[in-house]
Each structure stands twice: as structure tokens, then as C-alpha cells.
Design an enzyme around this catalytic site. Structure first.
Site, PDB file in Angstrom:
ATOM      1  N   GLU A 293       1.922  -4.860   0.751  1.00 13.28           N
ATOM      2  CA  GLU A 293       1.607  -4.799  -0.674  1.00 13.28           C
ATOM      3  C   GLU A 293       1.700  -6.173  -1.327  1.00 13.28           C
ATOM      4  O   GLU A 293       2.594  -6.963  -1.016  1.00 13.28           O
ATOM      5  CB  GLU A 293       2.589  -3.845  -1.362  1.00 13.28           C
ATOM      6  CG  GLU A 293       2.448  -3.748  -2.866  1.00 13.28           C
ATOM      7  CD  GLU A 293       3.598  -3.002  -3.522  1.00 13.28           C
ATOM      8  OE1 GLU A 293       3.458  -2.624  -4.701  1.00 13.28           O
ATOM      9  OE2 GLU A 293       4.644  -2.801  -2.861  1.00 13.28           O
ATOM     10  N   LYS A 358      -3.905   0.987  -7.559  1.00 11.95           N
ATOM     11  CA  LYS A 358      -2.767   1.908  -7.599  1.00 11.95           C
ATOM     12  C   LYS A 358      -2.765   2.726  -8.879  1.00 11.95           C
ATOM     13  O   LYS A 358      -2.935   2.191  -9.980  1.00 11.95           O
ATOM     14  CB  LYS A 358      -1.462   1.122  -7.467  1.00 11.95           C
ATOM     15  CG  LYS A 358      -0.211   1.985  -7.374  1.00 11.95           C
ATOM     16  CD  LYS A 358       1.035   1.113  -7.241  1.00 11.95           C
ATOM     17  CE  LYS A 358       2.288   1.965  -7.111  1.00 11.95           C
ATOM     18  NZ  LYS A 358       3.513   1.142  -7.033  1.00 11.95           N
ATOM     19  N   CYS A 411       3.086   1.378  -2.185  1.00 12.01           N
ATOM     20  CA  CYS A 411       4.515   1.436  -2.516  1.00 12.01           C
ATOM     21  C   CYS A 411       4.978   2.882  -2.639  1.00 12.01           C
ATOM     22  O   CYS A 411       4.752   3.689  -1.750  1.00 12.01           O
ATOM     23  CB  CYS A 411       4.787   0.628  -3.784  1.00 12.01           C
ATOM     24  SG  CYS A 411       6.542   0.382  -4.149  1.00 12.01           S
TER      25      CYS A 411
END
Length: 531
Positions: A293, A358, A411
Site C-alpha cells: 500500500e 479505496k 489496508c
């Protein structure tokens, strides 16, 4: 048996009649001890000691009215939850030490404040249980219903935070966790609470002990189901996809510095191309390369030299999947820009083939609730991105050059069962994360274990790249095929496991867990019962 029952009864009476500070200490201590059920300790039987204590505490939550009794139960529930989350989530404070000059003063508020907020869900669950309380074995199912509903609410309300939900005590064990393919971790949460609270009836009369036998039988059934499922299901592989997954272990304070852009890029390229043996020669043998990430201290899409270097390194037909920050100017002419925490698919020509932004952002980490007001007071998100990250607008399934398709999870999106689901079924899940914020603490272990359960629920393998975490390749049954130890720089090499047919959990959209509290309450309020 009579001696054991007598000792349990005496201890139960001591807990039930405890008052004041002793009562508070018992509730807090039992909650804190419960955290040992979660990784990296994974001592799941401890819940068979702590949940009965919770039942006995609710037994002693008396008051002149039902409402006062419920408020009394809420108090001990809060302390139980506060202890549980304080002992299980203290590592979150490590993130505030990465840039201690700016965020260090917030550490005690984060370490104590988050457990206090989450403890309110336990307070609500204990209060609901007390409102529905019944004598004997029925109170165990009432407790499982109240606390279970509170745990489900914790995972969904206010953006949700289902971290260390009690179902993971079972799901962390591959042989106990396979029933997540039917009822998911939320269903396992109800099961875990009911099973491990059952020893509370040892303090009761003989008629209640049938529930204890039922609980043992349920645990044995979960183990048998998992054992058989695993034994009959060897891992199958996709021979056309060989993955190399990086765990670069770049410190957070280095990775975020733009002045370190060349150092960071050199580290990624060198580690990816590192020959581990004659069969694993880095870029030359990998058809899929995965970096973690937010891998770069610069905007990858606006850095042609970096893209060209990646393209030149990849083997023909191979692809890099990497986390990166994406930025774009706003179309309103203000000159302001929006930023996203994203995943890119980069082809062997250095072009960006696909992008995912995201959706499920971390409050205070990636964005500030009440942003304008808090920024005016000088607050900022831990990422130090002014204005925070923007949220993506859709879940996505991205394609690799060879046609394989994956669902990206960035995440802590991987701890939400619904984020791994969707009408469009991919070939595998791909999780990129940056756990360097938390160092060598329980946090990265818990994160990896919870992400792994998505593979059991969906029947899909997972490729996971973590900076400062646990990188791994997991098959569709939750078996870890290859992994890199926490805190060690390295790579994970493996063929990509194949998916299996959609699970019951996937085909029912994870809704079967809703039947469990309904079934519990039907048993509790049935006029006649032979349990």
C-alpha cells in the site's frame, strides 16, 4: 464432578455478589484476559473462563426496576469491553510515535479513547441481555444474543470497526474456522459467545448442564466439519500465474519522505529482482509482482520515469500490482487537488492498465470526521494529507494482462466481509497494506489473521503484500501457503491458488448469521423446552 461444581458455584457467587471496586476490577480483568484469544496469542479457550464471568456479573446486576438492572449491566459491560479493547488494541498508539513531534500528544487519547468508545457497544449488549434475562441455561443464549448483536453493530455503525470480533477466536484456527464458509465470521461470533459462555451453567443445578454438553457438541461439530473439509480439499494451483510478493520493511518515516524517492524505488526494484534460487530469479520468473500500500513517496501516475523503469523490469506479459497515492486537480478551476489511496495495475510497457480507489477509509488516519472544524483547530490525519483522502465510489474487479481477475482490498478493507463480496466474482483477492505504523506489535498479526478469513468466506485465494506486516499467499480454504515473518525484509514466491465454487456464505450474501439470534431467542422464550 461435585467438587468441581462446588468450586465453580462458590466462585460464581463471589463474582455475582461483588460490589464497587472489586466488581469493576473483575469486569475489567475478565475483558482484558479475553484479548489473549486473539493473535498473536490465539489462546481461544480462555473465553471459556471469561465469558462465564460476564454471565455471572450480569446475574448480579440487580436494581429496583428492570431499567436500573439494565443500566447496572451496562456498567459492567462497558468495563469488560474497555478491558478487552485496551488489552487488544493498545498497539494503535505506535502510529502516533512515527511523527511524535506532531502526534505524540494524542497517544494517550487514542490508546484509551478508542477502547472506551468501543466499550459502549459491549455496554449496550450487556444491557440488552439483562433486559431479556432468564434463569438457568436460557441466560447463556440471551447473553450470546445481546453481545452478538452488539458486535455486529460495532462492525457496521459509524463506518464500522469489526476488529477482533469474537468470531476470530474460532476462525483463526483453520480447522475450527471452516464454517465461516457458511455463516461467516459474524455467525461464528454468535457461536463463540454461546459456546464459551456455556460453562456458566456449572454453577447451576443439574437440569442446566445439558447446555454444556450441547456446547461441547457444537465445538466438536465445528472441528469435525473443518477437519473433513480441509482433508478432502487439497490446494489446486494456476500454473500460468507465478506471484512474487514484496515485504520491503521500509520504515514509515522514510517511506513518506519525498527526498527518499530514489532510495525507495531502488529498494523495491532490487528486492523484486533478488534471486532466491535458480527457480526464483525475480522479475524474470514472476508473471505477477505485488508491492504494498502507498508504496511511493510520490505520485506514480505523474512520474513517467518510474513507470518506465517498472515496465523495463517486468517480464513480457507480466504485471505489477501496487498501492500508490493518486492525485487529480479538481475540475472547478480552484487549483485544489483531490487524492485517493489507490491500487494500480502496471503493464510491461510501463502503462497503467487499471486503477481502484479505496472506499473504506480509516477515520483519523486517512480522513478527519468533521474535517473543516478539526482542521481549523490544527488537527490533521495521520497521513498528513491536508484535506485527507477522498473515498472511491465503487468496488472493483481488476484484470491482469493474462485475463486473471482480482478484487483489490486496501489496508483494513480486508477486515470487512462485505468489502470482499460482490456480484462480479474474481479469481482471487489481493490485499495491499502498510502496517509499518505499528511495528512489531500484535496489530499486524491480527490484521493478517482477519484478512485470511475472507478467503474462507468467499472461497477465493488471497495474495497479500504488507510493508511492516505479514505478507502471504493463502488458498481458498484459509491455508497459508507461503508467508514472510513480521519484521523481516523479504519476498513471498508461490504459484497462484485457484478459486473454488462460491461458498454458501457468498451465495447467501452473508445473511445466514441473522438466523442465529432469532433461533436463540426462540429457544429462550419457548414455553416448553427439554434442554
Amino acid at each position: 464432578m461435585s467438587r468441581v461444581s462446588g468450586a465453580v458455584s462458590a466462585f460464581a457467587a463471589w463474582v455475582t455478589l461483588a460490589e464497587g471496586r472489586r466488581r469493576a476490577a473483575v469486569a475489567f480483568g475478565a475483558g482484558a484476559l479475553s484479548a489473549l484469544a486473539m493473535p498473536p496469542f490465539s489462546i481461544w479457550p480462555v473465553l471459556a473462563l471469561t465469558f462465564p464471568v460476564a454471565v455471572w456479573l450480569i446475574d448480579g446486576a440487580s436494581g429496583r426496576t428492570r431499567l436500573r438492572s439494565a443500566l447496572h449491566a451496562a456498567g459492567v459491560g462497558f468495563l469488560f469491553g474497555f478491558g478487552y479493547f485496551l488489552a487488544g488494541l493498545w498497539w494503535i498508539g505506535s502510529a502516533f510515535l512515527v511523527d511524535a513531534d506532531v502526534f505524540g500528544w494524542l497517544l494517550p487519547f487514542a490508546v484509551a479513547g478508542l477502547p472506551a468508545l468501543l466499550g459502549l457497544f459491549h455496554a449496550a449488549g450487556f444491557a440488552l441481555a439483562r433486559l431479556l434475562w432468564r434463569p438457568g441455561w436460557r441466560r447463556v443464549l440471551v447473553f450470546a444474543t445481546g453481545l452478538g448483536l452488539a458486535e455486529i453493530a460495532r462492525g457496521h455503525l459509524f463506518t464500522g470497526f469489526p476488529w477482533n470480533s469474537y468470531g476470530y477466536a474460532l476462525a483463526d484456527q483453520a480447522w475450527l474456522g471452516q464454517f465461516a464458509s457458511v455463516i461467516g465470521v459474524e455467525g461464528l461470533t454468535y457461536a463463540a459467545i454461546a459456546i464459551f459462555a456455556a460453562p456458566a451453567v456449572l454453577a447451576d443445578g443439574r437440569p442446566s448442564r445439558a447446555l454444556l454438553g450441547t456446547a461441547f457438541a457444537a465445538l466438536a461439530a465445528l472441528a469435525a466439519f473443518g477437519g473433513v473439509r480441509l482433508a478432502l480439499s487439497p490446494t489446486a494451483f494456476d500454473d500460468k500465474v507465478v506471484a512474487r510478493v514484496l515485504q520491503p520493511e521500509i520504515p514509515q518515516d522514510v517511506k513518506s519522505q519525498e527526498s527518499a524517492r530514489d532510495t525507495v524505488m531502488d529498494a523495491y526494484i532490487a528486492l523484486t529482482d533478488e534471486a532466491r534460487d535458480p527457480q526464483r530469479r525475480g522479475f524474470a520468473d514472476a508473471s505477477l509482482v505485488v508491492w504494498p500500500e502507498s508504496a511511493f513517496p510520490f505520485l506514480l501516475a505523474q512520474t513517467p520515469a518510474a513507470l518506465a523503469r517498472i515496465g523495463a523490469s517486468l517480464a513480457p506479459g507480466a504485471a505489477l500490482v501496487t498501492g500508490a497515492v493518486r492525485g487529480a486537480r479538481r475540475p472547478d478551476g480552484s487549483g485544489e487537488a483531490d487524492f485517493w489511496n489507490s491500487v494500480y495495475v502496471v503493464g510491461d510497457d510501463g502503462s497503467i492498465r487499471a486503477t481502484y480507489d479505496k472506499i473504506h477509509l480509516v477515520p483519523f488516519g486517512e480522513y478527519l470526521p468533521f474535517q473543516s472544524a478539526l482542521e481549523a483547530l490544527g488537527f490533521e490525519a495521520l497521513t498528513r494529507q491536508r484535506g485527507g483522502f477522498s473515498s472511491g465510489d465503487r468496488r472493483a474487479v481488476l484484470s491482469l494482462p493474462g485475463g486473471r481477475r482480482f478484487r483489490p482490498l486496501i489496508c483494513y478493507e480486508a477486515i470487512f466481509p462485505e468489502e470482499a463480496a460482490g456480484e462480479e466474482r474474481p479469481d482471487f483477492l489481493l490485499n495491499v497494506t502498510n502496517d509499518a505504523w505499528f511495528g512489531r506489535t500484535p496489530g499486524p498479526y491480527q490484521h493478517a489473521a482477519q484478512a485470511r478469513v475472507r478467503t474462507i468466506e468467499q472461497g477465493l485465494p488471497m495474495v497479500r503484500s504488507a510493508n511492516g506486516g505479514v505478507s502471504s499467499i493463502v488458498d481458498s480454504y484459509g491455508r497459508v501457503l507461503a508467508s514472510a515473518p513480521l519484521g523481516e525484509r523479504g519476498v513471498v514466491d508461490a504459484r497462484l491458488p485457484l478459486p473454488i465454487e462460491p461458498t454458501v456464505f457468498a451465495t447467501t450474501h452473508g445473511l445466514l448469521h441473522l438466523l442465529m439470534p432469532a433461533a436463540f431467542l426462540c429457544l429462550v422464550f419457548a414455553r416448553k423446552s427439554r434442554v
